[in-house]
Design a protein around this motif. Structure first.
Motif, PDB file in Angstrom:
ATOM      1  N   PRO A  33       0.830  -1.203   0.000  1.00 28.53           N
ATOM      2  CA  PRO A  33       0.000   0.000   0.000  1.00 28.53           C
ATOM      3  C   PRO A  33       0.867   1.256   0.000  1.00 28.53           C
ATOM      4  CG  PRO A  33      -0.739  -1.559   1.672  1.00 28.53           C
ATOM      5  CD  PRO A  33       0.589  -2.058   1.176  1.00 28.53           C
ATOM      6  N   THR A  34       0.472   2.254  -0.750  1.00 26.79           N
ATOM      7  CA  THR A  34       1.214   3.512  -0.743  1.00 26.79           C
ATOM      8  C   THR A  34       1.063   4.165   0.625  1.00 26.79           C
ATOM      9  OG1 THR A  34       0.772   3.809  -3.101  1.00 26.79           O
ATOM     10  CG2 THR A  34       1.475   5.752  -1.868  1.00 26.79           C
ATOM     11  N   PRO A  35       2.171   4.461   1.304  1.00 35.46           N
ATOM     12  CA  PRO A  35       2.079   5.013   2.672  1.00 35.46           C
ATOM     13  C   PRO A  35       1.334   6.341   2.702  1.00 35.46           C
ATOM     14  CG  PRO A  35       4.325   4.327   2.170  1.00 35.46           C
ATOM     15  CD  PRO A  35       3.567   4.272   0.876  1.00 35.46           C
ATOM     16  N   ARG A  36       0.556   6.533   3.746  1.00 40.21           N
ATOM     17  CA  ARG A  36      -0.135   7.805   3.971  1.00 40.21           C
ATOM     18  C   ARG A  36       0.606   8.668   4.989  1.00 40.21           C
ATOM     19  NH1 ARG A  36      -2.349   7.936  -0.568  1.00 40.21           N
ATOM     20  NH2 ARG A  36      -3.640   6.130  -1.030  1.00 40.21           N
ATOM     21  N   ALA A  37       1.556   8.051   5.706  1.00 42.43           N
ATOM     22  CA  ALA A  37       2.190   8.735   6.830  1.00 42.43           C
ATOM     23  C   ALA A  37       3.185   9.814   6.406  1.00 42.43           C
ATOM     24  CB  ALA A  37       2.876   7.719   7.737  1.00 42.43           C
ATOM     25  N   GLY A  38       3.655   9.770   5.156  1.00 46.09           N
ATOM     26  CA  GLY A  38       4.566  10.815   4.716  1.00 46.09           C
ATOM     27  C   GLY A  38       5.818  10.286   4.053  1.00 46.09           C
ATOM     28  N   ARG A  74      16.846  16.195 -12.812  1.00 48.02           N
ATOM     29  CA  ARG A  74      17.095  16.573 -11.421  1.00 48.02           C
ATOM     30  C   ARG A  74      16.433  15.630 -10.424  1.00 48.02           C
ATOM     31  NH1 ARG A  74      15.401  21.797  -9.571  1.00 48.02           N
ATOM     32  NH2 ARG A  74      13.590  21.682 -10.954  1.00 48.02           N
ATOM     33  N   GLY A  75      15.572  14.740 -10.908  1.00 48.53           N
ATOM     34  CA  GLY A  75      14.889  13.840  -9.990  1.00 48.53           C
ATOM     35  C   GLY A  75      13.812  14.512  -9.187  1.00 48.53           C
ATOM     36  N   PHE A  76      13.341  15.645  -9.661  1.00 51.58           N
ATOM     37  CA  PHE A  76      12.373  16.483  -8.948  1.00 51.58           C
ATOM     38  C   PHE A  76      10.995  16.285  -9.564  1.00 51.58           C
ATOM     39  CE2 PHE A  76      10.033  20.449  -8.483  1.00 51.58           C
ATOM     40  CZ  PHE A  76      10.259  20.806  -7.166  1.00 51.58           C
ATOM     41  N   ILE A  77       9.959  16.174  -8.728  1.00 55.91           N
ATOM     42  CA  ILE A  77       8.594  15.966  -9.211  1.00 55.91           C
ATOM     43  C   ILE A  77       7.772  17.219  -8.947  1.00 55.91           C
ATOM     44  CG2 ILE A  77       6.539  14.514  -9.115  1.00 55.91           C
ATOM     45  CD1 ILE A  77       8.314  12.338  -7.860  1.00 55.91           C
ATOM     46  N   GLY A  78       7.353  17.886 -10.028  1.00 57.37           N
ATOM     47  CA  GLY A  78       6.488  19.045  -9.904  1.00 57.37           C
ATOM     48  C   GLY A  78       5.035  18.640 -10.058  1.00 57.37           C
ATOM     49  N   GLY A  79       4.175  19.628 -10.239  1.00 60.94           N
ATOM     50  CA  GLY A  79       2.756  19.351 -10.433  1.00 60.94           C
ATOM     51  C   GLY A  79       2.115  18.835  -9.164  1.00 60.94           C
ATOM     52  N   ALA A  80       1.077  18.016  -9.341  1.00 64.29           N
ATOM     53  CA  ALA A  80       0.324  17.489  -8.201  1.00 64.29           C
ATOM     54  C   ALA A  80      -0.081  16.058  -8.492  1.00 64.29           C
ATOM     55  CB  ALA A  80      -0.908  18.344  -7.939  1.00 64.29           C
ATOM     56  N   SER A  81      -0.351  15.307  -7.434  1.00 66.90           N
ATOM     57  CA  SER A  81      -0.832  13.938  -7.584  1.00 66.90           C
ATOM     58  C   SER A  81      -1.534  13.533  -6.295  1.00 66.90           C
ATOM     59  CB  SER A  81       0.336  12.973  -7.875  1.00 66.90           C
ATOM     60  OG  SER A  81       1.096  12.748  -6.700  1.00 66.90           O
ATOM     61  N   ALA A  82      -1.940  12.278  -6.233  1.00 72.95           N
ATOM     62  CA  ALA A  82      -2.594  11.752  -5.035  1.00 72.95           C
ATOM     63  C   ALA A  82      -1.598  11.486  -3.906  1.00 72.95           C
ATOM     64  CB  ALA A  82      -3.348  10.470  -5.378  1.00 72.95           C
ATOM     65  N   ILE A  83      -0.302  11.728  -4.165  1.00 72.53           N
ATOM     66  CA  ILE A  83       0.738  11.494  -3.150  1.00 72.53           C
ATOM     67  C   ILE A  83       1.494  12.812  -2.952  1.00 72.53           C
ATOM     68  CG2 ILE A  83       2.492   9.839  -2.386  1.00 72.53           C
ATOM     69  CD1 ILE A  83       1.860   8.256  -4.974  1.00 72.53           C
ATOM     70  N   PRO A  84       0.944  13.747  -2.198  1.00 76.12           N
ATOM     71  CA  PRO A  84       1.519  15.099  -2.138  1.00 76.12           C
ATOM     72  C   PRO A  84       2.954  15.156  -1.626  1.00 76.12           C
ATOM     73  CG  PRO A  84      -0.264  14.819  -0.533  1.00 76.12           C
ATOM     74  CD  PRO A  84      -0.310  13.641  -1.433  1.00 76.12           C
TER      75      PRO A  84
END
Length: 307
Positions: A33-38, A74-84
């Motif tokens: 499961p994708t963690p929700r804790a951070g 750069r390995g950087f993720i911009g934008g938005a998704s369900a995993i903030p």
């Protein structure tokens, strides 16, 4: 020990993973499961999986498929998704620090497209596009096995196209995603049948149509037409050699045939191109395969530049 690669497909609900060889054969696989804790829990979960398999295989690196506007350099993720929590950090650096391995990252839709060009329906096709239809509409433009990213990493964001009449309504309310996504199809049927929002899903709409429900059948006919209009625009704007359709509904033969039937109608004495689409070959493993391909494409001399 056998040489292999750790590959992860980061999704909003699950993180799928696989140990793969350089021909995309899965040697081991699983999901959590994708963690929700951070972020810290996320990083530790990935690290634990990697370290477990390093005791069994000669792991040469980590390949990630991720949502969002991914800066692969750069390995950087911009934008938005369900995993903030994955946004705004250098995910590749963080994982390299924890594992000591080189880490590559690519956008999930781009991974699916690269998989098709490597060993799928676009194999040996030097110029193609993939259109992914789901909650919205996204996709990728691929030229010589390279993603056309665009100046602001929005290359392939086909869902932003305005396909409605801008005089009759707010143009931004008639983007392709808002009128022709699977989500839009479901909402249309719910409204026309006076059902509460969230009552139906895509499978329900097809099931209703198969049972003879007139609203569902008519909405599907409109759906194919709206998809065909956007595909027509992309063909004449980009003129790819092949157009592939992905997303869950692409596995339904009637969807591909419905779109192609509408495309056959979009011809006259000026618009003479024969435009057709076909379904992507890969489904659940597409992002894993494409992430591995992206990893293998990065030259050894450049790896320290993006991790």
């Amino acid at each position: 020990m056998m040489k292999a690669y750790m590959v992860f497909d980061i999704g909003g609900t699950y993180i799928k993973y696989a140990v793969m060889n350089d021909e995309a054969m899965k040697l081991e696989s699983g999901k959590i499961p994708t963690p929700r804790a951070g972020l810290e829990v996320f990083l530790q979960n990935i690290t634990d999986i990697v370290m477990h398999y390093r005791s069994l295989f000669d792991i040469k690196g980590i390949a990630l498929s991720s949502p969002g506007a991914v800066d692969v350099y750069r390995g950087f993720i911009g934008g938005a998704s369900a995993i903030p929590y994955i946004h705004g950090v250098c995910l590749t650096d963080l994982l390299k620090e924890k594992t000591g391995l080189f880490v590559s990252i690519e956008n999930d839709a781009n991974c699916a497209a690269l998989a098709e060009g490597w060993i799928g329906r676009a194999k040996e096709t030097d110029y193609y596009i993939c259109i992914v239809i789901g909650t919205g509409i996204g996709g990728s433009i691929v030229i010589n096995q390279t993603i056309l990213r665009g100046a602001t990493l929005h290359g392939g964001e086909f869902g932003y196209m305005i396909t409605g009449n801008p005089v009759q309504m707010n143009p931004l309310q008639s983007t392709w995603s808002k009128v022709a996504s699977t989500h839009a199809l479901v909402e249309e049927v719910e409204v026309r049948k006076s059902l509460a929002k969230g009552t139906l899903n895509g499978e329900d709409v097809f099931r209703l149509a198969e049972g003879g429900d007139l609203v569902a059948k008519e909405s599907l006919a409109y759906f194919y037409k709206k998809l065909a209009v956007g595909i027509y625009n992309l063909k004449y704007a980009l003129d790819p050699k092949k157009i592939l359709i992905g997303g869950g509904i692409s596995k339904r033969p009637e969807v591909i045939e419905g779109i192609n039937q509408e495309l056959r109608h979009l011809k006259d004495e000026i618009s003479t191109l024969d435009i057709t689409v076909e379904a992507c070959q890969f489904d659940n493993d597409a992002n894993l395969i494409g992430a591995l391909f992206h990893f293998l494409r990065v030259p050894l001399s450049n790896r320290n530049l993006i991790s």
